[in-house]
Design an enzyme around this catalytic site. Sequence first.
Site, PDB file in Angstrom:
ATOM      1  N   GLY A  46       0.804  -1.152   0.080  1.00 13.39           N
ATOM      2  CA  GLY A  46       0.092  -0.020  -0.078  1.00 13.39           C
ATOM      3  C   GLY A  46       0.752   1.233  -0.105  1.00 13.39           C
ATOM      4  N   HIS A  47       2.111   1.262  -0.583  1.00 13.57           N
ATOM      5  CA  HIS A  47       2.702   2.224  -0.997  1.00 13.57           C
ATOM      6  C   HIS A  47       3.596   2.142  -2.131  1.00 13.57           C
ATOM      7  CE1 HIS A  47       5.283  -0.607   1.112  1.00 13.57           C
ATOM      8  NE2 HIS A  47       6.339  -0.084   0.425  1.00 13.57           N
ATOM      9  N   ALA A  48       4.367   3.482  -2.540  1.00 12.64           N
ATOM     10  CA  ALA A  48       5.237   3.456  -3.411  1.00 12.64           C
ATOM     11  C   ALA A  48       6.693   4.114  -3.031  1.00 12.64           C
ATOM     12  CB  ALA A  48       4.890   4.181  -4.624  1.00 12.64           C
TER      13      ALA A  48
END
Length: 129
Positions: A46-48
């Site tokens: 749930g991130h980059a």
Amino acid sequence: MKNLIEIPRITDPRGNLAVIEKEVLPYAIKRVYYLHDVPSGAYRGGHAHKECKELLIAVSGSFEVVLDNGKEKERVMLNKPNQGLLIDVNIWRELENFSSGAVCLVLASHEYDEDDYIRNYETYKSLKS
């Protein structure tokens, strides 16, 4: 978007040995961590990352990785310990559908730095447009 890397392995009647060294990865490994005992129905990621590249390997069991470049999404099943998914910078990722006993090994190009994370999907989308 999907960039699967075959990890060299040595086969032996006593068991296989997978080796990551030299030119297998396009970066030096600065951090190693693993996810395990992920509850049924839970997801991770749930991130980059702005600068960090990561290789994800299902060393045991299986899980799916949803990759998102801001324009399209792609789902990748990882279930082979001699194959890794190389995730480049600025790619949103979510890991889900972990099988019982699954272990996800991550080989990262950078040490942990909270400032390297984009954790809000709307912020990520606005940076990509």
